[in-house]
Design a protein around this motif. Structure first.
Motif, mmCIF file in Angstrom:
data_model
loop_
_atom_site.group_PDB
_atom_site.id
_atom_site.type_symbol
_atom_site.label_atom_id
_atom_site.label_comp_id
_atom_site.label_asym_id
_atom_site.label_seq_id
_atom_site.Cartn_x
_atom_site.Cartn_y
_atom_site.Cartn_z
ATOM 1 N N PRO A 63 43.357 -13.808 -31.004
ATOM 2 C CA PRO A 63 42.860 -14.294 -29.965
ATOM 3 C C PRO A 63 41.920 -13.208 -29.948
ATOM 4 C CG PRO A 63 44.943 -15.187 -29.665
ATOM 5 C CD PRO A 63 45.460 -14.562 -30.781
ATOM 6 N N LYS A 64 40.757 -12.844 -29.628
ATOM 7 C CA LYS A 64 40.250 -11.966 -29.378
ATOM 8 C C LYS A 64 38.799 -12.036 -28.584
ATOM 9 C CE LYS A 64 38.770 -11.447 -34.473
ATOM 10 N NZ LYS A 64 37.968 -11.409 -35.318
ATOM 11 N N LEU A 65 37.911 -11.759 -28.577
ATOM 12 C CA LEU A 65 36.237 -11.813 -27.882
ATOM 13 C C LEU A 65 35.386 -11.069 -28.687
ATOM 14 C CD1 LEU A 65 34.045 -12.846 -26.239
ATOM 15 C CD2 LEU A 65 34.499 -11.078 -24.719
ATOM 16 N N GLU A 66 34.552 -11.344 -29.614
ATOM 17 C CA GLU A 66 33.404 -10.105 -29.857
ATOM 18 C C GLU A 66 32.098 -10.605 -29.583
ATOM 19 O OE1 GLU A 66 36.073 -9.050 -33.916
ATOM 20 O OE2 GLU A 66 34.365 -10.950 -34.168
ATOM 21 N N GLU A 67 31.433 -9.834 -29.216
ATOM 22 C CA GLU A 67 29.671 -9.809 -29.284
ATOM 23 C C GLU A 67 29.334 -10.253 -30.157
ATOM 24 O OE1 GLU A 67 28.759 -8.040 -25.427
ATOM 25 O OE2 GLU A 67 31.034 -7.917 -24.854
ATOM 26 N N TYR A 68 28.571 -10.902 -30.003
ATOM 27 C CA TYR A 68 27.472 -10.916 -31.713
ATOM 28 C C TYR A 68 25.919 -11.220 -31.107
ATOM 29 C CZ TYR A 68 30.668 -11.429 -35.041
ATOM 30 O OH TYR A 68 32.027 -10.562 -35.749
ATOM 31 N N GLY A 69 25.227 -10.517 -30.928
ATOM 32 C CA GLY A 69 23.346 -10.967 -30.051
ATOM 33 C C GLY A 69 23.004 -11.445 -29.382
ATOM 34 N N ALA A 70 23.409 -12.842 -31.064
ATOM 35 C CA ALA A 70 23.155 -14.611 -29.971
ATOM 36 C C ALA A 70 23.748 -15.143 -29.985
ATOM 37 C CB ALA A 70 22.266 -14.784 -31.598
ATOM 38 N N HIS A 71 25.137 -14.240 -29.748
ATOM 39 C CA HIS A 71 26.809 -14.937 -29.197
ATOM 40 C C HIS A 71 27.720 -14.906 -29.147
ATOM 41 C CE1 HIS A 71 27.786 -15.538 -33.452
ATOM 42 N NE2 HIS A 71 27.095 -15.319 -33.630
ATOM 43 N N LEU A 72 28.817 -15.265 -27.588
ATOM 44 C CA LEU A 72 29.851 -14.615 -28.249
ATOM 45 C C LEU A 72 30.598 -15.033 -28.944
ATOM 46 C CD1 LEU A 72 30.082 -14.317 -23.921
ATOM 47 C CD2 LEU A 72 29.435 -12.236 -26.101
ATOM 48 N N MET A 88 45.833 -22.088 -30.155
ATOM 49 C CA MET A 88 45.717 -23.373 -29.913
ATOM 50 C C MET A 88 48.090 -23.726 -29.899
ATOM 51 S SD MET A 88 43.899 -27.063 -29.374
ATOM 52 C CE MET A 88 44.138 -27.525 -31.073
ATOM 53 N N ALA A 89 48.687 -24.135 -28.531
ATOM 54 C CA ALA A 89 49.734 -24.471 -29.224
ATOM 55 C C ALA A 89 49.460 -26.203 -29.121
ATOM 56 C CB ALA A 89 50.858 -24.456 -28.591
ATOM 57 N N ALA A 90 49.163 -27.144 -29.830
ATOM 58 C CA ALA A 90 48.800 -28.524 -29.446
ATOM 59 C C ALA A 90 50.022 -29.578 -29.934
ATOM 60 C CB ALA A 90 47.915 -29.046 -30.816
ATOM 61 N N ASP A 91 51.271 -29.120 -30.633
ATOM 62 C CA ASP A 91 52.543 -30.019 -30.517
ATOM 63 C C ASP A 91 53.489 -29.051 -29.998
ATOM 64 O OD1 ASP A 91 54.320 -31.275 -31.232
ATOM 65 O OD2 ASP A 91 54.081 -31.320 -33.325
ATOM 66 N N PRO A 92 53.875 -29.356 -29.024
ATOM 67 C CA PRO A 92 55.198 -28.551 -28.319
ATOM 68 C C PRO A 92 56.344 -28.795 -29.794
ATOM 69 C CG PRO A 92 55.450 -29.904 -26.905
ATOM 70 C CD PRO A 92 52.809 -30.286 -28.077
ATOM 71 N N THR A 150 51.168 -21.856 -34.511
ATOM 72 C CA THR A 150 50.174 -22.334 -33.115
ATOM 73 C C THR A 150 49.096 -22.445 -34.691
ATOM 74 O OG1 THR A 150 49.975 -19.929 -32.865
ATOM 75 C CG2 THR A 150 50.989 -21.107 -31.465
ATOM 76 N N GLU A 151 47.673 -22.883 -33.684
ATOM 77 C CA GLU A 151 46.676 -23.506 -34.432
ATOM 78 C C GLU A 151 44.886 -22.304 -34.292
ATOM 79 O OE1 GLU A 151 43.240 -27.401 -34.947
ATOM 80 O OE2 GLU A 151 46.019 -27.398 -34.286
ATOM 81 N N GLN A 152 44.875 -22.008 -35.199
ATOM 82 C CA GLN A 152 43.377 -21.160 -34.870
ATOM 83 C C GLN A 152 42.206 -22.100 -34.525
ATOM 84 O OE1 GLN A 152 42.703 -17.942 -36.866
ATOM 85 N NE2 GLN A 152 40.069 -18.452 -36.734
ATOM 86 N N PRO A 203 47.265 -11.310 -26.512
ATOM 87 C CA PRO A 203 46.246 -11.203 -26.673
ATOM 88 C C PRO A 203 45.367 -12.151 -25.892
ATOM 89 C CG PRO A 203 46.984 -11.202 -28.982
ATOM 90 C CD PRO A 203 47.611 -11.745 -28.127
ATOM 91 N N GLN A 204 45.175 -13.494 -26.279
ATOM 92 C CA GLN A 204 44.320 -13.937 -24.585
ATOM 93 C C GLN A 204 44.362 -13.438 -23.618
ATOM 94 O OE1 GLN A 204 44.743 -17.505 -26.058
ATOM 95 N NE2 GLN A 204 46.151 -18.252 -26.988
#
Lengths: 363, 363, 363, 363, 363
Positions: free
Chosen positions: B99-108, B114-118, B123-125, B226-227
């Protein structure tokens, strides 16, 4: 195993800094270059220092690659020609540097470590001098992970020929980082094999092997971890050696290093768990051995006692109180039955405690 | 178990960055969108890239959701249409990002897991591109935790339709974080079950299971930890992608991540305690076994000795000193009594030491 | 034991933030207030939301205290009346928050955790809204540690009635922190009891109890540690909710939290030492058991051998070489003496090694 | 041992801050002062609060020293006279504060902990109020480490009488820090003694003693560590209580604290090693015991078997196949020789494995 | 072993700071100087304080080197002459300082620790005063690692004579750091030797040796680690004592310290692994011993039982049920065969379990 860790930093302790002394085990030196711009790409697989002056600057970017560090004269000549700092050159020769970034006025000096051969446990130092329009790299030995980058330069696809020397440096570092993934795959297989062994065949030597593997992982960590700092320093670099759009790519590369570190840490954690499992499997073996001994001894000791009892020589002729069993008609069958009953009772008790006949309590 | 950790970052090492190569195991791609403003909400469950141009911008916010990553062409077309950075698209395809945040000019560019299924240990990206008035999300597989958010969009209650794409992104991240709680509940039950087993039935394989569980928790920690940084980066974001009132909600979400981490750490601590308990239960078992052996052996060894003593063949006829007991009238009863006394004395001594007949010393 | 750690953050995952759903196990809600200034103090033990408007603002400071969280309507009405943020209200209802400070425009939101009952292992969430001249507190259950503060408000001694709502908030937090000392005293007694047991009666179940205690201490640490950050944030607060002279008192309170953490850490360290002591006491027990077995077996095995020797049936009539001892006049006494000598020699050897007759070597 | 750690922070929980309640176990209070400047030094060994007003300010610096904290009235009067903050006075009375520095408007409040008696395991709180030209110190009990400082004040040598109250405060703190060195020397001797014991006489109680020592070291660490922060805060102090040239001396003092911490950490590390050594010595003992048992049992079990064999009662008269050895001329010597050969062979085998006759393998 | 760690900081606790009291064990003092500039170099191997005034300042740089700290008068005279701070001089005399950098107005005071003799486990304090054009160094004992630097000064090659006193200080520190590499080589050999021993001859004393080595490494770490901070402080130094071009050299030196720390940490990690290996080898030994006992006992116990059985004295004359085997023609061979069968069966069972005849299961 220990020895390999220790390397003198300098040929002779106390020599003036910047003294270049070749390691006698160095590979012979060869030099090649690729010079390119958007319109084309010229390659020379065995270059001479003398001829470089004419080459560098003709096209937008030149990449000079030196393989093998035996020829100090050549390296010194290169250093003179392109004004490379002597301390940096010394670090090029003394190949046990940690990955790092050093800024000198005229160039950036980047040290990284490459795992060119997944089968080997050694990493190889790659040193780079990044100047404007020029990248000079030094490797310890022939054999590297840069072939795909050379291919891209030759083919000219993508943007690699459109961008500067900083992007080339990025592409090489990225190839170096990528090169660790097959190495980790191999280590992963080893760890998996150890996991099997520890459960199935916990030999006495296994612990040494586990520690050996842990140490290999520690070595890898030592090679990879500082690349993180190096990349982070490159991204923060405030001179004009690295363009902003290259920094976005470096951030990508940084992410991959973090992934590598995550994997290495996971393997190290697994290895620590293996030590515990190994030690507990020793205890389990001991329990098994003791159980066998205890069952055998406990069942037969009373039986032997009974046998001994009726082996006593009290004289039945003296009085009817003296061992009358010996004179019973069914004395012997009675004794055997007694023994069988005792043995059976004990076996049943062991079975109930779960010591024999499958696992678990049978209460 | 080890293998699953290791993932090549890129289809072919050394390929140029931004090369999109589908993982052959990817799910087939489907695309849907929801576009809404305060007045209403339009939904299209199977959208085409061609038709998006007409949709985006009509209403205040559009959410495009791509499920399955097999169709590289579609993803590339989306990237072209909305000017998404190739490096970010590469990270969308290579689904083992942290999990991460990256800034590009036009968008984040936001990556979360996600843990869709207990029931699953994987986990799923989920990757998100946050632009002004537009949110594009990518999931690996059908099945997600976003249904309540869609419901809220459709119903239009609350403030979700009044606020921008940043609030939608928050709502999705919040749903992702919420989705970890049932997973942890399940892990908690497993840990509880292990706690039971370790005390009641400490089998040899249990340690591997405990380590397995520890590793699952480590994986969860790697997905969740990392979230925290990602949310913290979102809250500090200084461009105009995130409005201030959304940041208050993100802080709430951040708190929940801290709670998750607390729970995971507690479970990991419990598992470490379980290893100790398991090892000590092995020692206890050994003690039990040894006690049985010692009691049996110690009681019967002197008895057997006495039996052996009176089984000796010294000739009583030679002298009255030779084994006169054999000729005693009550010789045999005397020997039996002696044996009973010795056995009784030893049993009493064992009882006093607390080895038999209940626990504790009986001094 | 594990289950209690895990709490869903929200009644239904994915519900919009700020949704207030009462936990069905909540205590019924009651509300009281105290309003005071330097001149006097008015108290109302069962207040209604409707009547508050007339009360607040009449005197310098009003403290509204809500006990029990079952009545969502009342809490929502309070929130509306005093403009409390919905996210904060949600945190009031979901009572497993970590202590924290959150600034909203109109008020500070403080969460702390109170150990109202030293006998219980649970802590209770206390939420506070600090506005100008108004403090609203929420407790989970009746029973708190605030009685001395109420007494001081009623008596009017000291400076509590002269200062503002921030000082009242401080006084309550201080009472909460103070309330942990009796809890720790109790935990200390438990740890001391465990120390006794581990040396005197190391039962098999003891390790679980130690781990249980460690986990209780970990829970306490989780409740106390974030109060440190919360207090530190209060001291750094830059709005005008907290006056400078109150900050000096908060620093005092902060010191007490540090002391609490020190004590908890000491107890945790002791518990870790107890685990080691327990495991070594197992080894010691084993050594004891083995020693008994070894002494008994080692002494009697040679004796039994001698008895067996003279129980052999070689025919002395065939030759004078065959077991002449059997025909000796003092054959039996000789055999008994031989046995006594062997046993005595072995006993002496054991005594010299310190295995019997007091501790230590007797060299 | 546990109890001593736990101290209520305040006589009655929930009392208003600044309430001074004497601990009933406090020593009776005595007060003395020394007032000095470059020209001279006046001393009064039993001062009254009333007389202080005339003293303070006459000479450049006055040092008021209060010993014993039973007389709350005196302490309150002092506080009134010199405007000492009530919260600080409360900390003076509640003598379990961690070392710290607190700035109040009119004075600095310094808490340190003194190890006045190397034989004791307790440290004593020393509180200091540093005003311009005035230093007030409070000790728990008579007996301190300040005598050399008093001597220097009386003698007037050096610069102590030329510099201000801040230098005096430094001199006292320095004496306090110096006072830890003999304490550590004593702890060092204890640790050394434990090292001897663990190798030579690993009794069952030793582990508790080691843990006790570790806890003493932890207590010391808790007393010393915060002094580092306190000194560091003093050096950064930006008001005008501390002159720059005094800060150089404080830096020196800070270095000594670091040295103390280094020593304590070394001792703690040694103690952890002792635990390992102790546990392994248990295992070694067990191995020794088992070896004795195994050698004895293994040698005699076959011998006893042979003896038993020839004790069987098969009737040689029935057939020549039945135990012909019994009728051999040298039957008995043959049996004895067989036994000696078996025993000798086994002994040789044990010797070769290094189990008897000195250490190590004899392959 | 413990004692050596503990050193009083000052001859008499509580003495005024800056009191110089010689350690009675100090080496006698000798002083030499080298003064040089680009044009030449003058050396005086036994200088007097009185003559220094004429020397310093004549040439660009003067290096005064004091060996042995017994002559307090000389050191005080030096201090007076060159205005060295008394606190720094005190640190020169009290030779157990951690490496550090302290700025005084007139000079930098640098403390480093030198490992002059790889065979020794002690390090020696080297103190340096760096003024403009002047470097004064103090060593504890004759014998240092500076000879190569002196050689370079005499030869005048390289740039050492062209640069200032700061470069000289760097050169000396660099020589000190270089001097640790042979020490680590030696420690590495010791660790390697321990690795051999732990696998081949795990004696009881080995654990103490391992802990001893760990402690030596800890000592080394304590000597080296603060040099990192010291170098880092030198590089950040903002006065004009250190020129910028020297800082590049210091960075190089800093890298070498990091390498040293890496090596030390690796050795410490190996030692920790050795403890685990040692403990597990104890368990393995125990298993071996137990296996031998179990095999012997388990095989012979049933045999002895059979022998005992046919040693019973039931009277076959009374009834044909009483021990008819005794009268069988082949009774004795039958009994021997039975015994051989039982022993063989058990041996086969042990062989299948892998307890005898090579390793591993034979299922």
């Amino acid at each position: 195993m220990v020895k390999r860790k220790l390397h003198r930093k300098r040929a002779s302790a106390g020599a003036p800094p910047g003294t270049l002394v070749a390691d006698p085990l160095s590979s012979p030196t060869a030099m090649d270059y690729i010079t390119y711009d958007e319109t084309g790409c010229t390659e020379n697989a065995s270059a001479e220092v003398g001829g470089l002056a004419k080459v560098v600057g003709k096209r937008a970017v030149t990449w000079i690659n030196v393989v093998g560090l035996a020829d100090i004269a050549l390296i010194e000549a290169l250093g003179k020609q392109f004004d490379l700092h002597r301390l940096a050159l010394e670090d090029v020769i003394n190949v046990h540097q940690r990955p790092k970034l050093e800024e000198y006025g005229a160039h950036l000096f980047i040290v990284t470590r490459m795992a060119a051969d997944p089968a080997s446990r050694e990493t190889e130092q790659v040193s780079m001098f990044l100047c404007k329009g020029l990248l000079i790299t030094f490797q310890e030995r022939p054999g590297d992970v840069f072939e795909p980058v050379r291919e891209r330069l030759r083919r000219g696809g993508g943007q690699i020929r459109k961008l500067g020397a900083d992007y080339l440096a990025y592409a090489l570092i990225d190839a170096v980082i990528d090169g660790y993934f097959p190495v980790l795959e191999r280590r992963g297989e080893e760890v998996e094999h150890l996991e099997d062994l520890v459960v199935k065949k916990p030999r006495e030597t296994l612990l040494s092997v586990i520690h050996e593997t842990k140490r290999d992982l520690l070595d890898l960590r030592r090679a990879v971890w500082p690349q993180r700092e190096m990349l982070s320093a490159l991204m923060r670099e405030e001179g004009d050696f690295i363009e902003d759009r290259t920094k976005i790519y470096l951030r990508d590369c940084y992410d991959h290093v973090i992934q590598l570190i995550d994997i290495i840490e996971t393997y190290r954690e697994i290895c620590s768990g293996l030590v515990e499992t190994y030690l507990s499997s020793l205890s389990n073996r001991m329990n098994e051995i003791m159980k066998v001994l205890t069952i055998m001894a406990t069942v037969f000791i009373p039986l032997s006692f009974i046998a001994g009892l009726y082996g006593m020589n009290f004289d039945p002729r003296v009085s009817p109180w003296n061992m009358p069993e010996l004179g019973w008609k069914y004395g012997y069958p009675y004794a055997l039955t007694l023994m069988a009953a005792v043995a059976g009772g004990l076996m049943w008790w062991f079975w109930r405690r779960g010591w024999i006949g499958g696992s678990g309590d049978h209460d």
